[in-house]
Design a protein around this motif. Structure first.
Motif, short mmCIF file in Angstrom:
data_model
loop_
_atom_site.label_atom_id
_atom_site.label_comp_id
_atom_site.label_asym_id
_atom_site.label_seq_id
_atom_site.Cartn_x
_atom_site.Cartn_y
_atom_site.Cartn_z
N LYS A 8 0.84 -1.20 0.00
CA LYS A 8 0.00 0.00 0.00
C LYS A 8 0.88 1.26 0.00
CE LYS A 8 -3.70 -2.22 2.68
NZ LYS A 8 -4.46 -2.19 3.95
N PRO A 9 0.69 2.16 -0.99
CA PRO A 9 1.45 3.42 -0.99
C PRO A 9 1.02 4.28 0.20
CG PRO A 9 0.48 2.97 -3.14
CD PRO A 9 -0.16 2.02 -2.19
N LEU A 10 1.99 4.75 0.97
CA LEU A 10 1.70 5.56 2.15
C LEU A 10 2.13 7.01 2.01
CD1 LEU A 10 2.57 3.12 5.07
CD2 LEU A 10 0.38 3.52 3.94
N GLY A 11 2.93 7.33 1.03
CA GLY A 11 3.30 8.72 0.86
C GLY A 11 4.75 8.90 0.46
N THR A 12 5.05 10.14 0.08
CA THR A 12 6.40 10.52 -0.34
C THR A 12 6.95 11.56 0.63
OG1 THR A 12 6.00 10.03 -2.66
CG2 THR A 12 7.76 11.60 -2.18
N LEU A 13 8.18 11.37 1.08
CA LEU A 13 8.82 12.26 2.05
C LEU A 13 10.03 12.92 1.39
CD1 LEU A 13 8.84 9.82 5.10
CD2 LEU A 13 7.18 11.64 4.64
N TRP A 14 10.13 14.24 1.54
CA TRP A 14 11.25 14.97 0.95
C TRP A 14 11.88 15.96 1.93
CZ3 TRP A 14 10.59 20.23 0.88
CH2 TRP A 14 9.28 20.70 1.00
N ALA A 15 11.31 16.07 3.14
CA ALA A 15 11.81 17.04 4.11
C ALA A 15 11.72 16.45 5.50
CB ALA A 15 10.99 18.34 4.03
N PRO A 16 12.59 16.91 6.42
CA PRO A 16 12.47 16.48 7.81
C PRO A 16 11.07 16.79 8.34
CG PRO A 16 14.53 17.63 7.47
CD PRO A 16 13.72 17.82 6.22
N PRO A 17 10.55 15.92 9.22
CA PRO A 17 11.25 14.88 9.96
C PRO A 17 11.25 13.51 9.28
CG PRO A 17 9.08 15.18 10.88
CD PRO A 17 9.21 16.19 9.78
N PHE A 18 10.93 13.39 8.01
CA PHE A 18 10.94 12.11 7.29
C PHE A 18 10.21 11.03 8.08
CE2 PHE A 18 14.61 14.24 5.30
CZ PHE A 18 14.31 14.02 3.97
N GLN A 19 8.98 11.35 8.46
CA GLN A 19 8.16 10.42 9.24
C GLN A 19 6.80 10.23 8.59
OE1 GLN A 19 7.92 12.09 13.18
NE2 GLN A 19 9.94 11.34 13.79
N LEU A 20 6.26 9.00 8.75
CA LEU A 20 4.92 8.66 8.24
C LEU A 20 4.18 7.84 9.28
CD1 LEU A 20 5.31 7.51 4.52
CD2 LEU A 20 3.90 9.39 5.33
N ASP A 21 2.89 8.09 9.40
CA ASP A 21 2.03 7.24 10.22
C ASP A 21 1.65 6.02 9.37
OD1 ASP A 21 -0.04 6.02 11.66
OD2 ASP A 21 -0.74 7.93 12.46
N ILE A 22 2.07 4.83 9.83
CA ILE A 22 1.82 3.60 9.06
C ILE A 22 0.76 2.72 9.71
CG2 ILE A 22 4.14 3.62 8.06
CD1 ILE A 22 4.92 1.46 10.10
N THR A 23 0.07 3.27 10.71
CA THR A 23 -0.87 2.47 11.49
C THR A 23 -1.91 1.79 10.62
OG1 THR A 23 -0.58 4.09 13.28
CG2 THR A 23 -2.42 2.52 13.48
N ARG A 24 -2.49 2.52 9.67
CA ARG A 24 -3.60 1.98 8.89
C ARG A 24 -3.18 0.85 7.96
NH1 ARG A 24 -3.62 4.46 3.72
NH2 ARG A 24 -2.19 6.24 3.56
N ALA A 25 -1.88 0.74 7.67
CA ALA A 25 -1.41 -0.30 6.76
C ALA A 25 -0.83 -1.51 7.48
CB ALA A 25 -0.37 0.27 5.80
N LEU A 26 -0.60 -1.40 8.79
CA LEU A 26 0.01 -2.51 9.55
C LEU A 26 -0.98 -3.65 9.78
CD1 LEU A 26 2.11 -0.90 12.42
CD2 LEU A 26 2.96 -2.43 10.65
N VAL A 27 -0.44 -4.86 9.74
CA VAL A 27 -1.22 -6.03 10.14
C VAL A 27 -0.38 -6.83 11.13
CG1 VAL A 27 -2.45 -6.17 7.94
CG2 VAL A 27 -0.31 -7.44 8.24
N PRO A 28 -0.99 -7.59 12.02
CA PRO A 28 -0.19 -8.41 12.93
C PRO A 28 0.67 -9.40 12.15
CG PRO A 28 -2.46 -8.25 13.69
CD PRO A 28 -2.43 -7.67 12.31
N GLY A 29 1.92 -9.55 12.57
CA GLY A 29 2.82 -10.47 11.90
C GLY A 29 3.77 -9.75 10.97
N ALA A 30 4.12 -10.40 9.86
CA ALA A 30 5.11 -9.85 8.93
C ALA A 30 4.47 -8.80 8.02
CB ALA A 30 5.71 -10.97 8.09
N ASN A 31 5.18 -7.68 7.85
CA ASN A 31 4.72 -6.58 7.01
C ASN A 31 5.85 -6.20 6.05
OD1 ASN A 31 2.05 -5.13 8.38
ND2 ASN A 31 3.32 -6.22 9.87
N PRO A 32 5.76 -6.60 4.78
CA PRO A 32 6.79 -6.21 3.82
C PRO A 32 6.84 -4.69 3.66
CG PRO A 32 5.45 -8.01 2.96
CD PRO A 32 4.75 -7.51 4.18
N LEU A 33 8.05 -4.16 3.79
CA LEU A 33 8.26 -2.71 3.69
C LEU A 33 9.13 -2.41 2.48
CD1 LEU A 33 8.27 0.21 4.90
CD2 LEU A 33 10.29 -0.48 6.22
N GLU A 34 8.69 -1.44 1.67
CA GLU A 34 9.48 -0.96 0.53
C GLU A 34 9.66 0.55 0.64
OE1 GLU A 34 7.88 -1.97 -3.25
OE2 GLU A 34 8.05 -4.13 -2.96
#
Length: 961
Positions: A880-906
């Motif tokens: 799931k695309p979560l966003g593009t970061l180009w400036a500090p603090p280079f942070q994203l809320d990933i709560t809505r995309a997380l599932v229990p267990g393994a979560n492939p991150l790209e």
């Protein structure tokens, strides 16, 4: 309820109410102008047609890509410069204005109409308006003269020496004789330099040539002490010999007794008289900006045929005409000058011409006044004979104009008044660079066009932005371009014209052809596909800063002399100090647009100020002094020193008595209505009136790094606060606003929320602000305090986990990267990697890892913190695309995309072009992955840090109860 599109550039504003109409958790409305700024708020591009080398496919591609990425339009700018700085000249395309060029132009305006983009046209190739159609008779001119000493008391028939001429062009204007009263009489060289705007010395022993951009010119007003032994010539003693000079330059004159200095005046071409940086065959003389006939002939020969090729799209997709910066240096003559001078100044200039060569006529004071009149007439003609007809002719075709009329390079104009004669006042600012923008004062020219816009009733302030000389694709987004743009915003800009977007046909390769200067941008840059979030940031800022009116406490009159320029905001001519703001006003604004209402100085378009400040100049325009008397009688407060003499010779010497009478009345302190204050600074006056700073902050390590601007209307007050430091800051900010609840609008993310912990006290609202490195925020005071929404308290971090497992990183082999995925045991800079395929890589690489997650507790959120990425990061989790970061603090809320267990991150990381071009410099051409005319990136050029640098962390946050 949101601001209607039709009101985006007007005073109507409903900022702050958007949050009430749109819950923060809801999906945003598509028409929300904050999230999707309208076309009038979008950036433009200086669209460089480099040496005319463009074709229809490249034109269409560029326009389609501009539209897709959020541009509002472009300025078609045919010019060369491909080989400057040691680069390779690109092939020449069709010459500007020819049928083949016009066919490309017609295609462009049709494509822009299809895409609903707005075009402007630079009305020549290059700059210094002119080109092949301009004859020497129509070219920029300067005064020239020769001098000879003759014995009188006899008939004289003598060939006078020919004055120095440029390019063999010379025309006589007038010849005069003045008596020599002393054998020691000599011309005053320094004074002549002042008269003719040569390289006059500035404080610190710098010359105008060293400070050629928007220089301070107050030294022109200083009056050297009278010398009791100095020979003085009365104006009645100067003899006009025009009827005694033959067409061949022979003087036939029955000379009165005595010794005579004969000055043969003429005109020749300016020393810098050519167009600059033009493409191909578009070479030639620069146009005389003081001659309306010269401009009209150029329009008829060049502009009308080009506009004809655009057909009925003139005034539609083609909206504006443009000319660029003045770089013709000194111009000081035109054929009509003697007549124009008499009409405008009320007296004959011929008896005073010897003052131009350093001779004293009547007195130094009187001669100085003539010199001021002479220069002011040149400034008047530059407007009335150049910008006024430009504006009027364009308007007849349904077009506006946005020339860089204020310079910013030194030339003989009242720069801000010239900007007032444009549809969109436009100037320029530069990106940070060790080669050219060493100081902001020499390469940041926004306060002047902003003041022109505010005082002449123009809603848009435009700027050629991110200009630079030296870096080649080496500028970075968050710590160079963003703080430069943010500073321009705090000085008043609200429309960026990116310099430069070079059209590069496919045949030129990748990254293709480029102008030698500017921040390179086009669809060939590595980061183009990830560019829209950065452009959206620019557009959001511009939309917000086009709302309402600028708020300022002071109007700073900047004098009536020519040449005259306003400098950067930090020059602070009003002497306000940090926390207050001002506009600069011209003589014309004071005389024709300024009035007083309820003690405030007001302009017809709604701008108002508490005080008017005067420059600490020894002379003043008598019409301005008379207007000051009217303003004070109406209740105005004026801060400044008492002037000592009239600026003009007009009315001399009667005006000296009038000046004494008016200044005595105004500076006596016995005024019934308004105030004139000379013994305190503007800041001291405001503070004594109980008017504290509009904005102040504490807690920042370097308060001078915090910049702001304030705009507003009856519905909301908006502050833009920017941190120019490359480190994060936490500060307590105070705003001179009460009764309205503050909201924080983040232009990077689009998020809006009520501000927490706001406190009202003593006429201010204070609140804490945490700004990342080079970060910024809009603080919007909209809804009344009694309707304030509850502020969301910051979440508390309850856990932190660093990702320490190896990363699998995939590069693109077509861009020179490895053929298969590479394991990074730790996050390292590509440019430090041992594998040259990674060390010199430019483009996109994909980092892959797996996050192990458990179900979050109630009220918990999970934040992905990338640490540092060079330069842009795009995140996907579980596909799931979560966003593009180009400036500090280079942070994203990933709560809505997380599932229990393994979560492939790209995480896709894209860097910029230099590393690949530097690597290619050591390879044979057949093995290179890039092709460009730029040659200054060599094997000796330092590589740019690149890649995901981390540390990458998972932060668990607990919402406050």
């Amino acid at each position: 309820m949101l601001v209607p599109k039709s009101l985006c550039c007007k005073s109507a504003i409903l900022l702050g109410l958007a949050c009430a109409a749109l819950p923060l958790s809801a999906a945003p409305a598509a028409e929300d102008p904050w999230l999707t700024p309208p076309p009038e708020a979008r950036l433009r591009a200086y669209w460089w047609w480099l040496n005319g080398n463009v074709d229809k496919p490249a034109i269409t591609r560029d326009l389609e890509q501009m539209k897709a990425k959020g541009f509002g339009g472009a300025v078609i700018f045919d010019a060369d410069g491909s080989s400057q700085g040691g680069h390779v000249k690109v092939p020449a395309g069709p010459t500007f204005g020819t049928p083949a060029w016009c066919e490309l132009f017609a295609h462009t305006v049709r494509e822009a109409a299809r895409l609903d983009l707005e075009l402007s046209l630079n009305i020549q190739s290059g700059w210094n308006l002119g080109g092949p159609p301009v004859t020497a008779e129509d070219a920029v001119k300067r005064i020239t003269w020769s001098e000879v000493i003759l014995d009188g008391g006899k008939a004289i028939s003598q060939q006078l020496p020919s004055p120095p001429a440029t390019d063999g062009f010379y025309r006589d204007t007038v010849t005069v004789a003045l008596p020599i009263k002393s054998t020691t009489q000599k011309s005053l060289r320094d004074w002549r330099m002042r008269a003719l705007h040569e390289k006059l010395k500035l404080p610190g022993n710098a010359s105008w040539a060293d400070s050629a951009s928007a220089p301070p010119t107050v030294s022109l007003l200083s009056l050297e002490p009278e010398d009791a032994n100095e020979p003085v010539v009365q104006s009645t003693e100067v003899i006009n010999l025009a009827s005694h000079l033959t067409s061949g330059g022979v003087l036939d004159w029955q000379a009165p007794p005595g010794k005579w200095k004969v000055l043969r005046f003429g005109m020749t071409l300016g020393t810098s008289n050519k167009v600059s940086t033009a493409s191909g065959a578009w070479q030639g003389y620069a146009l005389d900006p003081l001659d309306e006939g010269a401009f009209s002939r150029y329009w008829d020969r060049v502009i009308d045929p080009i506009l004809a090729s655009a057909g009925n799209l003139v005034g539609k997709s083609l909206k504006y005409l443009h000319t660029d910066s003045w770089e013709v240096e000194v111009f000081n003559w035109t054929p009509s000058l003697i007549g124009e001078f008499k009409q405008r100044r009320g007296y004959d200039m011929i008896p005073w011409l010897p003052a131009l060569t350093g001779n004293v006529i009547i007195s130094r004071d009187a001669s100085q006044r003539f010199l001021a009149d002479f220069r002011k007439t040149l400034g008047d003609l530059a407007i009335d004979h150049h910008y006024r007809p430009f504006l009027e002719r364009a308007a007849k075709r349904g077009l506006g104009i946005h020339p860089e009329a204020g310079g910013p390079h030194y030339t003989t104009i009242d720069a801000q008044r010239a900007l007032g004669f444009t549809t969109i006042p436009t100037s320029e600012f530069w990106a940070e660079s060790a080669t050219h923008r060493v100081t902001d004062s020499t390469r940041f020219f926004i306060k002047q066009p902003a003041s022109a816009a505010h005082t002449y009733g123009k809603p848009v302030v435009a700027a050629e932005g991110f200009t630079c000389i030296g870096p080649q694709w080496q500028e970075t987004l968050w710590d160079n371009l963003k703080p430069s743009f943010d500073m321009a915003c705090t000085e008043g800009v609200n429309r960026l014209i990116w310099h430069a977007f070079v059209c590069s046909p496919a045949a030129m390769g990748v990254p293709g052809q480029q102008y030698f200067a500017g921040t390179h941008l086009n669809p060939n840059v590595t980061w183009w596909e990830r560019s829209q979030p950065f452009f959206t940031y620019l557009n959001r800022c511009q939309w917000m800063l086009q709302q309402g009116l600028f708020r300022a406490d002071a109007l700073a009159y900047y004098g009536d002399h020519v040449p005259n320029f306003a400098q950067s905001r930090s020059s602070d001519p009003a002497k306000l100090g940090r926390g207050y703001d001002y506009d600069v006003a011209t003589e014309e604004v004071l005389l024709n647009r300024l009035s007083v209402k309820d003690g405030r100085l007001v302009l017809p378009d709604g701008m108002s100020y508490r005080i008017l400040t005067l420059p600490d100049y020894p002379s003043i325009s008598m019409p301005v002094l008379r207007k000051l008397k009217q303003l004070v009688a109406a209740g105005a407060t004026i801060v400044g020193a008492r002037p000592q003499r009239p600026a003009s010779l007009e009315g001399y010497p009667k005006t000296d008595g009038e000046l004494r009478d008016i200044t005595e009345a105004l500076w006596s302190g016995n005024l019934a209505n308004g105030r004139v204050i000379a013994d305190r600074s503007a800041r001291q006056v405001l503070e004594a009136d109980g008017i504290g700073p509009d904005f102040s902050c504490s807690g920042a390590a370097a308060p001078e790094a915090i910049r702001y601007i304030h705009r507003g209307s009856a519905d909301a007050e908006v502050y833009f606060v920017a941190n120019r430091a490359k480190t994060p800051v936490t500060l307590n900010a105070s705003f001179r606003i009460t009764g309205r609840s503050p909201e924080l609008w983040n232009a990077v993310t689009g998020e809006r929320s009520p501000a927490a912990n706001a406190v009202e006290s003593n006429g201010t609202t204070s609140l804490p602000l945490a700004l990342p490195a080079c970060g910024s925020i809009f603080v919007v005071f909209g809804k009344p305090t009694e309707h304030q929404a509850p502020a969301t308290k910051p979440a508390t971090q309850v856990a932190e986990t660093a990702i320490s497992t190896p990363w699998s990183v995939t590069f693109n082999p077509k861009s020179g990267g490895p053929d298969s995925a590479v394991t990074f045991d730790s996050l390292t800079d590509w440019s430090q990697h041992a594998d040259p395929r990674i060390k010199y890589y430019s483009g996109t690489a994909i980092y892959r890892n797996t996050l192990q997650a458990t179900a979050p507790a109630a009220g918990e959120s999970t934040i992905l913190d990338l640490g540092l990425a060079r330069e842009i990061a795009t995140v996907k989790l579980n596909g799931k695309p979560l966003g593009t970061l180009w400036a500090p603090p280079f942070q994203l809320d990933i709560t809505r995309a997380l599932v229990p267990g393994a979560n492939p991150l790209e995480i896709e990381i894209v860097n910029f072009w230099p590393n690949r071009i530097i690597g290619d410099a050591s390879l044979p051409e057949s093995q290179r992955h890039t092709r460009t005319n730029i040659r200054t990136l060599t094997t000796k050029t330092p590589l740019m840090p690149s890649g995901l640098l981390g540390p990458v962390r998972i932060l668990r946050m607990q919402a406050a109860n």
